[in-house]
Design a protein around this motif. Structure first.
Motif, mmCIF file in Angstrom:
data_model
loop_
_atom_site.group_PDB
_atom_site.id
_atom_site.type_symbol
_atom_site.label_atom_id
_atom_site.label_comp_id
_atom_site.label_asym_id
_atom_site.label_seq_id
_atom_site.Cartn_x
_atom_site.Cartn_y
_atom_site.Cartn_z
ATOM 1 N N GLY A 68 13.151 82.066 110.518
ATOM 2 C CA GLY A 68 13.557 82.241 109.124
ATOM 3 C C GLY A 68 13.842 80.913 108.453
ATOM 4 O O GLY A 68 13.445 80.683 107.297
ATOM 5 N N ALA A 69 14.514 80.017 109.171
ATOM 6 C CA ALA A 69 14.819 78.695 108.621
ATOM 7 C C ALA A 69 13.539 77.920 108.344
ATOM 8 O O ALA A 69 13.394 77.278 107.302
ATOM 9 C CB ALA A 69 15.714 77.917 109.584
ATOM 10 N N LEU A 70 12.594 77.994 109.276
ATOM 11 C CA LEU A 70 11.320 77.308 109.096
ATOM 12 C C LEU A 70 10.560 77.878 107.903
ATOM 13 O O LEU A 70 9.968 77.125 107.118
ATOM 14 C CB LEU A 70 10.481 77.406 110.371
ATOM 15 N N ALA A 71 10.612 79.183 107.718
ATOM 16 C CA ALA A 71 9.945 79.805 106.573
ATOM 17 C C ALA A 71 10.542 79.306 105.259
ATOM 18 O O ALA A 71 9.806 79.020 104.301
ATOM 19 C CB ALA A 71 10.041 81.325 106.666
ATOM 20 N N LYS A 72 11.866 79.183 105.183
ATOM 21 C CA LYS A 72 12.515 78.684 103.965
ATOM 22 C C LYS A 72 12.149 77.219 103.736
ATOM 23 O O LYS A 72 11.900 76.803 102.601
ATOM 24 C CB LYS A 72 14.035 78.856 104.033
ATOM 25 N N ALA A 73 12.105 76.429 104.814
ATOM 26 C CA ALA A 73 11.717 75.021 104.677
ATOM 27 C C ALA A 73 10.289 74.924 104.149
ATOM 28 O O ALA A 73 10.015 74.152 103.214
ATOM 29 C CB ALA A 73 11.849 74.303 106.019
ATOM 30 N N ARG A 74 9.401 75.703 104.705
ATOM 31 C CA ARG A 74 8.000 75.686 104.253
ATOM 32 C C ARG A 74 7.868 76.113 102.802
ATOM 33 O O ARG A 74 7.055 75.565 102.056
ATOM 34 C CB ARG A 74 7.147 76.588 105.141
ATOM 35 N N GLU A 75 8.658 77.096 102.412
ATOM 36 C CA GLU A 75 8.631 77.579 101.021
ATOM 37 C C GLU A 75 8.965 76.436 100.060
ATOM 38 O O GLU A 75 8.279 76.232 99.060
ATOM 39 C CB GLU A 75 9.623 78.733 100.872
ATOM 40 N N LEU A 86 14.492 69.413 103.615
ATOM 41 C CA LEU A 86 13.652 70.489 104.155
ATOM 42 C C LEU A 86 12.735 69.977 105.260
ATOM 43 O O LEU A 86 12.427 70.723 106.197
ATOM 44 C CB LEU A 86 12.854 71.145 103.033
ATOM 45 N N LEU A 87 12.307 68.729 105.172
ATOM 46 C CA LEU A 87 11.527 68.146 106.278
ATOM 47 C C LEU A 87 12.367 68.107 107.553
ATOM 48 O O LEU A 87 11.876 68.405 108.645
ATOM 49 C CB LEU A 87 11.028 66.752 105.910
ATOM 50 N N ALA A 88 13.641 67.756 107.401
ATOM 51 C CA ALA A 88 14.538 67.705 108.561
ATOM 52 C C ALA A 88 14.722 69.099 109.160
ATOM 53 O O ALA A 88 14.661 69.267 110.387
ATOM 54 C CB ALA A 88 15.887 67.103 108.168
ATOM 55 N N VAL A 89 14.930 70.097 108.319
ATOM 56 C CA VAL A 89 15.065 71.462 108.818
ATOM 57 C C VAL A 89 13.756 71.910 109.475
ATOM 58 O O VAL A 89 13.778 72.556 110.529
ATOM 59 C CB VAL A 89 15.465 72.445 107.689
ATOM 60 N N GLY A 90 12.640 71.550 108.876
ATOM 61 C CA GLY A 90 11.349 71.881 109.483
ATOM 62 C C GLY A 90 11.222 71.311 110.879
ATOM 63 O O GLY A 90 10.758 71.980 111.805
ATOM 64 N N GLY A 91 11.664 70.064 111.037
ATOM 65 C CA GLY A 91 11.632 69.429 112.353
ATOM 66 C C GLY A 91 12.564 70.108 113.339
ATOM 67 O O GLY A 91 12.171 70.424 114.468
ATOM 68 N N GLU A 92 13.791 70.356 112.917
ATOM 69 C CA GLU A 92 14.773 70.989 113.805
ATOM 70 C C GLU A 92 14.355 72.404 114.191
ATOM 71 O O GLU A 92 14.456 72.791 115.358
ATOM 72 C CB GLU A 92 16.150 71.033 113.130
ATOM 73 N N ALA A 93 13.912 73.174 113.215
ATOM 74 C CA ALA A 93 13.535 74.564 113.489
ATOM 75 C C ALA A 93 12.305 74.612 114.393
ATOM 76 O O ALA A 93 12.260 75.414 115.333
ATOM 77 C CB ALA A 93 13.288 75.313 112.179
ATOM 78 N N SER A 94 11.337 73.761 114.120
ATOM 79 C CA SER A 94 10.130 73.730 114.963
ATOM 80 C C SER A 94 10.480 73.353 116.396
ATOM 81 O O SER A 94 9.978 73.962 117.349
ATOM 82 C CB SER A 94 9.100 72.751 114.398
ATOM 83 N N ALA A 95 11.344 72.351 116.548
ATOM 84 C CA ALA A 95 11.771 71.934 117.887
ATOM 85 C C ALA A 95 12.502 73.074 118.594
ATOM 86 O O ALA A 95 12.267 73.336 119.772
ATOM 87 C CB ALA A 95 12.649 70.690 117.804
ATOM 88 N N ALA A 96 13.367 73.769 117.860
ATOM 89 C CA ALA A 96 14.112 74.882 118.458
ATOM 90 C C ALA A 96 13.176 76.013 118.885
ATOM 91 O O ALA A 96 13.462 76.721 119.847
ATOM 92 C CB ALA A 96 15.152 75.407 117.472
ATOM 93 N N LEU A 97 12.059 76.155 118.182
ATOM 94 C CA LEU A 97 11.067 77.182 118.518
ATOM 95 C C LEU A 97 10.100 76.722 119.607
ATOM 96 O O LEU A 97 9.208 77.463 120.004
ATOM 97 C CB LEU A 97 10.293 77.594 117.265
ATOM 98 N N GLY A 98 10.259 75.471 120.045
ATOM 99 C CA GLY A 98 9.410 74.942 121.103
ATOM 100 C C GLY A 98 8.089 74.357 120.620
ATOM 101 O O GLY A 98 7.226 74.024 121.435
ATOM 102 N N ASP A 99 7.922 74.221 119.314
ATOM 103 C CA ASP A 99 6.691 73.658 118.752
ATOM 104 C C ASP A 99 6.905 72.166 118.508
ATOM 105 O O ASP A 99 7.169 71.732 117.386
ATOM 106 C CB ASP A 99 6.318 74.390 117.464
ATOM 107 N N THR A 100 6.792 71.385 119.576
ATOM 108 C CA THR A 100 7.082 69.951 119.467
ATOM 109 C C THR A 100 6.047 69.221 118.624
ATOM 110 O O THR A 100 6.372 68.213 117.994
ATOM 111 C CB THR A 100 7.181 69.305 120.861
ATOM 112 N N LEU A 101 4.819 69.714 118.580
ATOM 113 C CA LEU A 101 3.795 69.084 117.746
ATOM 114 C C LEU A 101 4.168 69.200 116.268
ATOM 115 O O LEU A 101 4.152 68.205 115.535
ATOM 116 C CB LEU A 101 2.424 69.722 118.004
#
Length: 146
Positions: A68-75, A86-101
């Motif tokens: 959900g956080a990543l979706a809001k960041a992308r929005e 929002l870039l920072a949240v995108g990074g944190e949320a992606s990392a938390a989801l295991g998407d390191t790329l």
């Protein structure tokens, strides 16, 4: 203070600040009590500006709703692609989801635009000035540049 007599945006700000302060203090009982209320108000308010979406995304992060956080960041990034918070949240949320790329992409973009964005001082940056350097350190550390 009676939140119900306040406009939604004021309720959102008060509840956001309460959740973030409680979370920083490690007060999980307070977070558990106020986070659902803050999320309901943010859902009702349905922010579309980058700062409002950042607040909403952070609340979702506290609740461990990383998708959900990543979706809001992308929005928000669809409208303002260089918005640091929002870039920072995108990074944190992606990392938390295991998407390191994806996390690396968000963090690299964050570092690439940091100086220019700080010069622009977009709406919302002034309220979060203390966290921006911490996000910069987080991005650099994630990318092995720290």
């Amino acid at each position: 203070m009676d939140l119900t007599t306040m406009p939604l945006d004021e309720q959102a700000t008060i509840l956001f600040n309460r959740v973030m302060t409680s979370n920083s203090a490690g007060d999980s009982a307070d977070v558990a009590f106020f986070l659902p209320k803050a999320l309901i108000i943010h859902e009702q308010l349905d922010p579309t500006d980058p700062d409002g979406l950042y607040h909403y995304a952070l609340l979702l992060m506290v609740g461990e709703d990383f998708s959900g956080a990543l979706a809001k960041a992308r929005e928000g990034l669809a409208e303002v692609p260089d918005y640091l918070l929002l870039l920072a949240v995108g990074g944190e949320a992606s990392a938390a989801l295991g998407d390191t790329l994806a996390a690396g992409d968000y963090y690299a973009h964050f570092l690439d635009v940091y100086d220019v964005e700080m010069g622009l001082m977009r709406f919302g940056y002034e309220h979060h000035q203390a966290i921006l350097p911490a996000y910069r350190e987080e991005a650099a550390a994630f990318l092995g540049r720290g």
